[in-house]
Design a protein around this motif. Structure first.
Motif, PDB file in Angstrom:
ATOM      1  N   ARG A 116      -0.150   3.079  -7.197  1.00 22.97           N
ATOM      2  CA  ARG A 116       0.735   3.911  -6.395  1.00 22.97           C
ATOM      3  C   ARG A 116       1.054   5.192  -7.157  1.00 22.97           C
ATOM      4  O   ARG A 116       1.232   5.172  -8.380  1.00 22.97           O
ATOM      5  CB  ARG A 116       2.039   3.165  -6.101  1.00 22.97           C
ATOM      6  CG  ARG A 116       1.844   1.900  -5.285  1.00 22.97           C
ATOM      7  CD  ARG A 116       1.898   2.180  -3.820  1.00 22.97           C
ATOM      8  NE  ARG A 116       1.886   0.977  -3.017  1.00 22.97           N
ATOM      9  CZ  ARG A 116       2.223   0.943  -1.733  1.00 22.97           C
ATOM     10  NH1 ARG A 116       2.616   2.050  -1.127  1.00 22.97           N
ATOM     11  NH2 ARG A 116       2.154  -0.174  -1.061  1.00 22.97           N
ATOM     12  N   SER A 117       1.193   6.263  -6.425  1.00 20.77           N
ATOM     13  CA  SER A 117       1.635   7.513  -7.038  1.00 20.77           C
ATOM     14  C   SER A 117       3.122   7.694  -6.777  1.00 20.77           C
ATOM     15  O   SER A 117       3.722   6.979  -5.964  1.00 20.77           O
ATOM     16  CB  SER A 117       0.852   8.694  -6.460  1.00 20.77           C
ATOM     17  OG  SER A 117       1.145   8.831  -5.070  1.00 20.77           O
ATOM     18  N   SER A 127       4.537  10.129  -5.236  1.00 26.37           N
ATOM     19  CA  SER A 127       4.760  10.532  -3.844  1.00 26.37           C
ATOM     20  C   SER A 127       4.650   9.332  -2.900  1.00 26.37           C
ATOM     21  O   SER A 127       5.394   9.241  -1.910  1.00 26.37           O
ATOM     22  CB  SER A 127       3.745  11.602  -3.451  1.00 26.37           C
ATOM     23  OG  SER A 127       2.420  11.114  -3.615  1.00 26.37           O
ATOM     24  N   ASP A 128       3.740   8.404  -3.229  1.00 26.00           N
ATOM     25  CA  ASP A 128       3.637   7.186  -2.405  1.00 26.00           C
ATOM     26  C   ASP A 128       4.942   6.394  -2.440  1.00 26.00           C
ATOM     27  O   ASP A 128       5.410   5.890  -1.404  1.00 26.00           O
ATOM     28  CB  ASP A 128       2.504   6.298  -2.915  1.00 26.00           C
ATOM     29  CG  ASP A 128       1.137   6.907  -2.682  1.00 26.00           C
ATOM     30  OD1 ASP A 128       1.025   7.772  -1.789  1.00 26.00           O
ATOM     31  OD2 ASP A 128       0.191   6.520  -3.395  1.00 26.00           O
TER      32      ASP A 128
END
Length: 857
Positions: free
Chosen positions: A609-610, A612-613
């Motif tokens: 996951r980033s 922003s995610d």
């Protein structure tokens, strides 16, 4: 005017069985299923099997207390005994109306189970049962009675018997037999016995009082005291061995006013309610427990998702692993053992069978997760109800003094399903919403299945099984607040309660809530566990009743400024799984509290996951704005995440910021990693990549692993599954109860075989030679080949059944009743009544045929 002849009294158990109709035979085979394993060839063999020691012991162990007391009374009664004599032994001289009312049912049960046969004027206990229940020095009777006068004087000299007769005030006789009969008549006569005991010294009467209710044996010296001498001289005490005397049965019965038992128990003790609740509240509470049960099993399987604890060499979980599981589930160890065993019984966990054997989830677990919650609960409840594995035994010792471990051997108890079903059945018989008093449940179970011959261990096991059932039913959500729920009632196959359509739980009143009036509708459960097909139908009905009571899964949480998120109910699975990676579970209950930490956020970033995610995920699923501290936490961890890269050289660290590498080299905590600089932006280590990652994270850095190509590795949990496994089979408690189809087929086969063995036969059509007549002694008939063929062909045309002798390929001869259908190619196709199936017989193996005589009347 002709009078109808009274049918002759049966002379044996086989004759008594022969007089039964199909329904009566079906009741016998249903109550004693061991009698048709395999199916007897005829009623004589059925009677023989019903009298074997193993079968009789099993039947006696399944009698209720009063039926067993009735059998025990018959064992000390004359053989045969009349119904009036039996009633006198149980009700006493004064007559107990409760005993008189209950005795017909008890005698009916004994007759149905072929433990007693004969009419009311000649009741006979089967010989094996009499041998098991009659008093003996080695096996005292629960009645406390001793031998009869005749049995006690069997080895006494005739002169001594005459002395006793004279001392008792009876005229002398010419032989010992008549003297014993005279003494027996005296002791059995209430008026004469009262007169005899009226002259007894007080001390002698005290001796009789000590022996009257058993044990009937006492010790005496070579020179008995006067109080004993008075009793011995009159035969009120009789010597059985040097230094041992016994109270004769007839004397004891007089002193007991005719009672064989000190305390007959004709009526089962009632199950008393301890508290009463509104049925809707019970259902809502049970549904909440069911939801908790599902969450607990899911948490257990999630804990073991990547491979659970190792399997002990002897099988099962170690004590340490059970403790760890209990800590992970936040429950006591006995409760953790219950959940582990329940998941195992449902086929959700098993050993993986690898060389380094471990427990893990099975492929069935993934399929189970996809089902609706009510169906998932139904599978757990059905597995629990039928399981013979007993989690309550975990931590105890086996017969060899070895510790019993969870998932290990030695936990099967075949009585467990029957006890569970019976306990829940007793709860189903209470008014709706009533929680039982546990001690009254145990008292009822002890009456329904008393221990025979002082077998306290078995009775104690059943009591413990009953207590565990009450606890486990509450944990699983079968009961709520101790009362049986509507879906729990349906699980037993009982009718739906009156309140079931009402889906809105009523609030529990404050104050004396336990004093609320309850619905007095009783819905008794079936008397025995259901068949697999019936249980599947009952489970489906239970899930339909439970489904509306379970809350719908939520798609949102409430984010709070203290870096926590509150889930006010169960979450949709994708949301729960993602949130479980992003945050740590801080508390569970009606609402689950998750806490966000740097480590949990880094775990989500490691999973691919980033930042922003994560921001988008929280914004989508939160009913409240994303708190600023949580947004800062995600950004801060993401900013540092992957700044360092760890790869395999044996291992290396690379970073574009050489100042950061200088900081690592200067840190004393890095000494164990044995780092050295290869280039301004690269450090080499002697440790492997995994150890290097853990070491740097322990120093407060947030490194990311990379592949040999230099790409960041995304780390996700690897779900470990066992090969396909079936759920453990329960250990049967004897042969299964036959269904209606099997019973009908077995009765037809038994009666057909009995017809072959007992039906009168007509002589063959061979003139005066009588070659077709069956030989004496019931041997197979003998006819020539031509006559055999002609008779069989005629039977095909007329549809008549024949009695044949047949020799099979192994040379074994047998008698059979067949209905020929076709004759061709040297073979006879016929319906074999004895085997209850169509068979083909070789003509050359038929030793002879005879027609069955027409049945009279």
């Amino acid at each position: 005017m002709s009078t109808e002849e009274k049918p002759a009294a049966p002379r044996s158990l086989a004759e008594a069985l022969r007089a039964r109709d199909d329904d009566s035979l079906a009741a016998l085979l249903r109550s004693r299923p061991d009698l048709i394993t395999p199916v007897p060839t005829d009623l004589t063999q059925l009677a023989t099997r019903a009298g074997t020691r193993a079968s009789v012991v099993r039947a006696l162990e399944r009698l209720d207390r009063f039926a067993l007391q009735t059998a025990q009374a018959l064992a000390v009664a004359p053989d045969p005994a009349s119904y009036a004599q039996l009633l006198g032994l149980l009700a006493g001289d004064d007559g107990d109306p409760a005993v008189a009312a209950a005795l017909p049912r008890a005698v009916g049960v004994l007759r149905e189970q072929a433990l007693v046969w004969g009419g009311d004027d000649r009741l006979r206990l089967v010989r094996t049962a009499r041998e098991l229940l009659a008093p003996s020095p080695q096996h005292p009777s629960p009645t406390g009675l001793g031998p009869t006068v005749q049995e006690a004087t069997a080895g006494m000299s005739p002169g001594r018997i005459q002395e006793i007769v004279a001392e008792a005030g009876l005229p002398s006789t010419h032989d010992a037999v008549s003297a014993v009969a005279s003494l027996t008549a005296l002791f059995s006569d209430r008026a004469r016995m009262r007169a005899l005991l009226a002259d007894a010294p007080r001390e002698s009467l005290q001796v009789l009082e000590r022996l009257v209710w058993g044990p009937p044996y006492g010790q005496v010296t070579a020179e008995p005291a006067p109080r004993l001498r008075w009793l011995l001289d009159r035969g009120l005490l009789l010597p059985t061995a040097p230094g041992t005397v016994v109270l004769p049965r007839e004397v004891a019965l007089h002193l007991r006013a005719g009672r064989a038992h000190r305390a007959p128990e004709p009526v089962p003790p009632a199950v008393e309610p301890a508290a009463a609740h509104r049925p809707q509240v019970v259902d809502a509470t049970a549904a909440g427990q069911a939801l908790t049960a599902l969450a607990t099993v899911e948490e257990l399987l999630k804990e073991w998702d990547e491979g659970g604890p190792a399997v002990l060499r002897a099988g099962g979980l170690s004590v340490r692993d059970l403790k760890r599981t209990a800590v992970a589930l936040d429950v006591p160890e006995p409760v953790a053992a219950f959940w582990v065993e329940l998941a195992y019984a449902a086929g959700l966990i098993a050993s993986d069978g690898e060389a380094d054997e471990r427990y893990a989830a099975t492929p069935a677990y993934d399929e189970w997760l996809e089902r609706p919650p009510a169906e998932r609960w139904g599978r757990l409840a059905e597995a629990w109800l039928a399981a013979t594995r007993t989690p309550g035994l975990v931590g105890g010792r086996d017969a060899k003094d070895r510790t019993l471990s969870a998932l290990g051997p030695g936990l099967d108890r075949s009585a467990a399903p029957e006890v569970r079903h019976r306990v829940l059945g007793l709860l189903a018989a209470l008014p709706e919403g009533a929680a039982p008093d546990a001690e009254s449940v145990l008292a009822r179970l002890r009456w329904e299945r008393p221990s025979r011959g002082g077998r306290d261990t078995e009775e104690d096991l059943r009591a413990r099984l009953a207590r565990w059932t009450l606890t486990e039913a509450e944990l699983l959500g079968v009961t709520g607040r101790g009362a049986l729920s509507a879906h729990g009632r349906a699980l037993l196959g009982a009718p739906a309660p009156a309140h079931a359509p009402e889906r809105t739980p009523a609030p529990e009143p404050e104050g004396p809530g336990d004093k609320l009036p309850v619905h007095h509708h009783r819905h008794p459960a079936p008397a025995a566990p259901l068949s697999p097909a019936e249980q599947a139908v009952a489970t489906a009905a239970a899930t339909r009743l439970l489904a509306p009571l379970l809350p719908e899964p939520l798609d949102h949480v409430l984010l709070q400024a203290d870096l926590t998120a509150v889930a006010p109910g169960p979450l949709h699975r994708p949301l729960a799984e993602t949130l479980g990676v992003l945050a740590e579970v801080e508390s569970k209950g009606g609402a689950t509290v998750y806490r966000f930490t740097p480590a949990s956020v880094r775990r989500a970033l490691d999973a691919g996951r980033s930042a922003s995610d994560l921001h988008a995920f929280l914004a989508e699923h939160s009913r409240t704005p994303v708190p600023q501290p949580l947004a800062y936490l995600i950004d801060d961890v993401a900013r540092r995440h992957g700044h360092l890269r760890v790869g395999a050289a044996s291992a290396y660290v690379r970073c574009d910021d050489d100042a950061l590498l200088d900081e690592i080299l200067a840190d004393k905590r890095a000494a164990g990693l044995r780092l050295r600089r290869l280039a301004p932006t690269v450090l080499a280590a002697q440790a492997d990549p995994a150890t290097l990652l853990e070491g740097l994270r322990g120093m407060g850095f947030a490194p990311a692993a990379e592949s040999v190509e230099g790409d960041v590795l995304i780390t996700r949990a690897h779900a470990h599954r066992t090969p396909p496994r079936t759920a453990p089979e329960p250990v049967p408690d004897g042969p299964p109860v036959p269904d209606a189809t099997l019973l009908a087929a077995a009765i037809r086969a038994i009666k057909a075989g009995d017809l072959a063995a007992t039906a009168p036969r007509e002589p063959g059509a061979t003139g005066s030679s009588g070659a077709g007549a069956p030989p004496a002694g019931g041997e197979p008939p003998r006819t020539g080949p031509a006559e055999t063929l002609a008779t069989v062909q005629a039977a095909v045309l007329t549809g008549q059944s024949l009695w044949i002798g047949y020799v099979n390929a192994e040379g074994a001869a047998s008698r059979r009743v067949i209905a020929p259908v076709r004759v061709e190619g040297g073979f006879v196709t016929a319906y074999d009544h004895t085997a209850d199936e169509v068979r083909t017989f070789a003509l050359h193996r038929i030793t002879g045929v005879a027609e069955l005589a027409d049945e009279e009347g």
